[in-house]
Design a protein around this motif. Structure first.
Motif, PDB file in Angstrom:
ATOM      1  N   ALA A  71      43.742  45.356  78.142  1.00 23.89           N
ATOM      2  CA  ALA A  71      43.485  46.403  77.345  1.00 23.89           C
ATOM      3  C   ALA A  71      43.710  47.969  77.916  1.00 23.89           C
ATOM      4  O   ALA A  71      43.411  47.834  79.093  1.00 23.89           O
ATOM      5  CB  ALA A  71      42.110  46.366  76.606  1.00 23.89           C
ATOM      6  N   ARG A  72      44.449  48.794  77.236  1.00 18.52           N
ATOM      7  CA  ARG A  72      44.383  49.996  78.031  1.00 18.52           C
ATOM      8  C   ARG A  72      44.632  50.761  76.835  1.00 18.52           C
ATOM      9  O   ARG A  72      45.002  50.819  75.786  1.00 18.52           O
ATOM     10  CB  ARG A  72      45.544  50.170  78.765  1.00 18.52           C
ATOM     11  N   SER A  73      44.438  52.238  77.202  1.00 14.93           N
ATOM     12  CA  SER A  73      44.512  53.530  76.007  1.00 14.93           C
ATOM     13  C   SER A  73      45.965  53.684  75.818  1.00 14.93           C
ATOM     14  O   SER A  73      46.727  53.774  76.736  1.00 14.93           O
ATOM     15  CB  SER A  73      43.944  54.619  76.470  1.00 14.93           C
ATOM     16  N   PRO A  74      46.284  53.653  74.620  1.00 17.33           N
ATOM     17  CA  PRO A  74      47.653  54.119  73.927  1.00 17.33           C
ATOM     18  C   PRO A  74      48.168  55.330  74.793  1.00 17.33           C
ATOM     19  O   PRO A  74      47.343  56.445  74.780  1.00 17.33           O
ATOM     20  CB  PRO A  74      47.660  54.416  72.651  1.00 17.33           C
ATOM     21  N   THR A  83      43.011  49.145  73.816  1.00 17.06           N
ATOM     22  CA  THR A  83      43.359  48.019  72.888  1.00 17.06           C
ATOM     23  C   THR A  83      44.413  47.149  73.587  1.00 17.06           C
ATOM     24  O   THR A  83      45.196  47.362  74.580  1.00 17.06           O
ATOM     25  CB  THR A  83      44.210  48.617  71.953  1.00 17.06           C
ATOM     26  N   GLY A  84      44.262  45.915  73.102  1.00 17.26           N
ATOM     27  CA  GLY A  84      45.060  44.867  73.792  1.00 17.26           C
ATOM     28  C   GLY A  84      46.520  45.018  73.590  1.00 17.26           C
ATOM     29  O   GLY A  84      47.334  45.806  72.913  1.00 17.26           O
ATOM     30  N   THR A  85      47.259  44.156  74.535  1.00 17.12           N
ATOM     31  CA  THR A  85      48.682  43.925  74.628  1.00 17.12           C
ATOM     32  C   THR A  85      49.665  44.029  73.347  1.00 17.12           C
ATOM     33  O   THR A  85      50.366  44.498  73.180  1.00 17.12           O
ATOM     34  CB  THR A  85      49.212  42.973  75.654  1.00 17.12           C
ATOM     35  N   HIS A  91      57.046  48.508  75.429  1.00 16.47           N
ATOM     36  CA  HIS A  91      57.889  47.465  76.400  1.00 16.47           C
ATOM     37  C   HIS A  91      56.961  46.695  77.160  1.00 16.47           C
ATOM     38  O   HIS A  91      57.233  45.770  78.121  1.00 16.47           O
ATOM     39  CB  HIS A  91      58.943  48.137  77.379  1.00 16.47           C
ATOM     40  N   ARG A  92      55.623  46.946  77.080  1.00 19.30           N
ATOM     41  CA  ARG A  92      54.628  46.290  78.105  1.00 19.30           C
ATOM     42  C   ARG A  92      54.081  44.723  77.175  1.00 19.30           C
ATOM     43  O   ARG A  92      53.269  44.401  77.740  1.00 19.30           O
ATOM     44  CB  ARG A  92      53.379  46.988  78.144  1.00 19.30           C
ATOM     45  N   ARG A  93      55.008  44.538  76.073  1.00 13.98           N
ATOM     46  CA  ARG A  93      54.448  43.106  75.737  1.00 13.98           C
ATOM     47  C   ARG A  93      55.449  42.142  76.305  1.00 13.98           C
ATOM     48  O   ARG A  93      56.465  42.446  76.570  1.00 13.98           O
ATOM     49  CB  ARG A  93      54.471  43.173  74.086  1.00 13.98           C
TER      50      ARG A  93
END
Length: 164
Positions: A71-74, A83-85, A91-93
């Protein structure tokens, strides 16, 4: 984690349009979806009767090291919740794929002229199909407020992008 992979063909390439992997101001830019010449023109028969395409493309400028399985902030904005991946559209998915719905302007041979395609020049295309409105989400689409805040300028006209 056990990963499985599939192999998919690259069916075409984005020609022109955006460059530089920039966020926001994606509106009003024309580009070309250049279908590989190995595909017969018949594969596009009838497409000119539709207003929009659904395009799946690869974030080809990214690296597998860019994938973020946490999880990271947009946009790294602490005002927005972590929020999660699979909540992020970037491109981080793991598959590093994008989906766009550009407006189809015209077809000239293997070239599909479009506007509002947010993939950069040179981007490989995995798939395209015309949009059937019956396949759009059914019922009201809901979301929290942060995507609307984050994307307020996403489709703003590219000519309005601040210089600097």
């Amino acid at each position: 984690m056990s990963e499985q992979f599939i192999t998919v063909p690259v069916i075409g390439t984005v020609v022109g349009g955006h460059t530089g992997r920039l966020d926001d101001y994606k509106g009003g830019v024309e580009s070309i979806i250049r279908l590989n010449p190995d595909y017969p023109l018949e594969t596009l028969q009838g497409a000119n009767e539709f207003s929009h395409l659904q395009v799946i493309w690869h974030f080809s400028e990214s690296s597998p090291d860019d994938v973020a399985l946490h999880a990271r902030s947009p946009r790294d904005n602490p005002d927005w919740p972590a929020t999660g991946t699979f909540v992020h559209h970037n491109h981080r998915r793991p598959p590093q794929l994008g989906v766009s719905f550009p407006k189809l302007l015209r077809i000239d041979g293997h070239d599909l002229h479009v506007t509002d395609l947010d993939a950069d020049d040179g981007t490989p295309l995995i798939d395209l199909v015309v949009v059937f409105k019956e396949f759009l989400p059914r019922g009201p689409v809901t979301q929290p407020t942060w995507p609307t805040e984050m994307l307020a300028d996403y489709w703003a006209d590219a000519s309005q992008r601040p210089r600097g």
